[in-house]
Design a protein around this motif. Sequence first.
Motif, PDB file in Angstrom:
ATOM      1  N   ASP A 270     -12.943  -2.821   3.833  1.00  0.00           N
ATOM      2  CA  ASP A 270     -12.556  -2.161   4.824  1.00  0.00           C
ATOM      3  C   ASP A 270     -11.451  -3.367   5.244  1.00  0.00           C
ATOM      4  O   ASP A 270     -10.518  -2.910   5.789  1.00  0.00           O
ATOM      5  CB  ASP A 270     -13.673  -2.147   6.194  1.00  0.00           C
ATOM      6  CG  ASP A 270     -14.348  -0.896   5.691  1.00  0.00           C
ATOM      7  OD1 ASP A 270     -14.253   0.023   4.920  1.00  0.00           O
ATOM      8  OD2 ASP A 270     -15.604  -0.649   6.263  1.00  0.00           O
ATOM      9  N   GLN A 272      -9.961  -5.528   3.637  1.00  0.00           N
ATOM     10  CA  GLN A 272      -8.748  -5.308   2.714  1.00  0.00           C
ATOM     11  C   GLN A 272      -7.888  -4.093   3.095  1.00  0.00           C
ATOM     12  O   GLN A 272      -6.629  -4.213   2.990  1.00  0.00           O
ATOM     13  CB  GLN A 272      -9.099  -5.552   1.180  1.00  0.00           C
ATOM     14  CG  GLN A 272      -9.632  -6.641   0.741  1.00  0.00           C
ATOM     15  CD  GLN A 272     -10.103  -6.371  -0.702  1.00  0.00           C
ATOM     16  OE1 GLN A 272      -9.972  -5.495  -1.422  1.00  0.00           O
ATOM     17  NE2 GLN A 272     -10.521  -7.702  -1.300  1.00  0.00           N
ATOM     18  N   ARG A 273      -8.384  -2.845   3.268  1.00  0.00           N
ATOM     19  CA  ARG A 273      -7.464  -1.790   3.545  1.00  0.00           C
ATOM     20  C   ARG A 273      -6.909  -2.115   4.998  1.00  0.00           C
ATOM     21  O   ARG A 273      -5.675  -1.542   4.984  1.00  0.00           O
ATOM     22  CB  ARG A 273      -8.446  -0.697   3.719  1.00  0.00           C
ATOM     23  CG  ARG A 273      -7.977   0.767   4.001  1.00  0.00           C
ATOM     24  CD  ARG A 273      -8.917   2.077   3.927  1.00  0.00           C
ATOM     25  NE  ARG A 273      -9.952   1.958   2.864  1.00  0.00           N
ATOM     26  CZ  ARG A 273     -11.175   1.468   3.068  1.00  0.00           C
ATOM     27  NH1 ARG A 273     -11.404   1.156   4.090  1.00  0.00           N
ATOM     28  NH2 ARG A 273     -11.744   1.483   1.988  1.00  0.00           N
ATOM     29  N   GLU A 274      -7.453  -2.644   5.753  1.00  0.00           N
ATOM     30  CA  GLU A 274      -6.618  -2.915   7.265  1.00  0.00           C
ATOM     31  C   GLU A 274      -5.431  -3.706   6.979  1.00  0.00           C
ATOM     32  O   GLU A 274      -4.451  -3.624   7.494  1.00  0.00           O
ATOM     33  CB  GLU A 274      -7.706  -3.709   8.082  1.00  0.00           C
ATOM     34  CG  GLU A 274      -8.815  -2.640   8.893  1.00  0.00           C
ATOM     35  CD  GLU A 274      -8.046  -1.488   9.855  1.00  0.00           C
ATOM     36  OE1 GLU A 274      -6.988  -2.020  10.079  1.00  0.00           O
ATOM     37  OE2 GLU A 274      -8.601  -0.714  10.089  1.00  0.00           O
TER      38      GLU A 274
END
Length: 462
Positions: A270, A272-274
């Motif tokens: 999560d 890394q996605r942000e």
Amino acid sequence: MRKATLIAFAWLAGCATYHAQPIAPIELARQFEHRSLTSEGLHVYIARELGHDIAPWPPTRWNSETLSMAAWYYSPTLDIARAQWGTANAGIDVANAIPNPVLTLPFQYATPNPGPGAPYTTGPALDIPIETAHKRGYRVDQASHLSEAARLTIASEAWKVRSQVRVALLALYAARERIAILSRKAEAERRIAEMSRKRLELGQFSRPDVDAAVLADTQAQSDLAAARSVEENARAQLAVAIGLPVAALDGVQYDLDEFRAAPPAPPAADAQREAIFHRADLLASLADYAAAESALQLEVAKQYPDIHLGPGYSYDTGINRIAFGLAGITLPIFDRNEGGIREAEAKRKEAATRTAALQDAILGDLDHALAHYRSSLEALRLSDAHLADARKQVNSEASAFAAGNIDRLTYTQAVADYQTSEIARLDAEVAVQQAAGAIEDAMQQPFGHGAVRHTMSEAQAR
């Protein structure tokens, strides 16, 4: 003639005029000194950002969110970023401009006169440029991408400003908590030193024991003075981060409760996605790459020459001539813009490499920050356990003192030792908050605060 004069005046009236805007350093200094957290302009700005009014104004306590908005309102760094975005937006208008036709008024006097009419040649002619191969569209695309990159830079700078505010508030929180603990410790050490001197007079203590107690008292007082100095430095650091004079923070109350919580680390996927999809500087780098793509398309299009229409009329010593031909066309014989294309390709590759390097650095920083946060949480857990044991110990000493099993000096020394454990626990707590700030900086998103992204996106407008 009168009609031509009116047309000329109308054309001149539509031209922009220059207006001087001199900068007075004294006035800038005066404006800075008058900045405050009670400004009505700041009130309107924060109310607009929050979507609701703040009553009463100013708020009784300021937290990191409202202070960040104050920093976005006053920050000179953001003012520069906003001005750069305005420059980039103006570049779109420049790129979208249609080339103006060129009017020529040649005049030649013939002697001797070869024709039946007056001995001169004159007449208006136009050179009307027509761009081919969608060149103007590529220029507009390039300028639009650069404008988007400049807009995203505002958000990136806004995050940096918010981070500076958080760092200053954390330093202020740590200093105040340390002052509270050291005040209690200094008081205990002072009492220990006094009791040691009295016991020396009664022959119950040796000189080295008293010297050690006095040294501990002096060190505690010195540590307390240093903590108060750190608090003043933190206030100054906060004032700089917001863009205010230090005096503007006199009497301001702060809500620092957020630093008492230690949320669990976000899942790595999560986080890394942000970071990948929401970091403004990475999005700005992608916009720069898109601008490099458009620049390459423009250089490729420059292989195709533009067309110049040349309609006109001329009076040639009695003969009226009307022209409908081409004023000129560039023949791509010696140069087909190979150099410009190669340079644009190299710049596109450079932009791609820069974007990839930035993403690698972001993910590396994020992995390090997550690992450091987890280890800091574990250290805090151990510090909590140690503090709990120390609390049990001092409670036991308090019971023994109340029962008359130990003397006041022994109990006071136990209290001073407990304050040392409290300081160690505070250091662990601050380390956790610093690690949390590193995660947030890597993501450019506070975990657990979904509304902040909207506020960050609006920081571009003042």
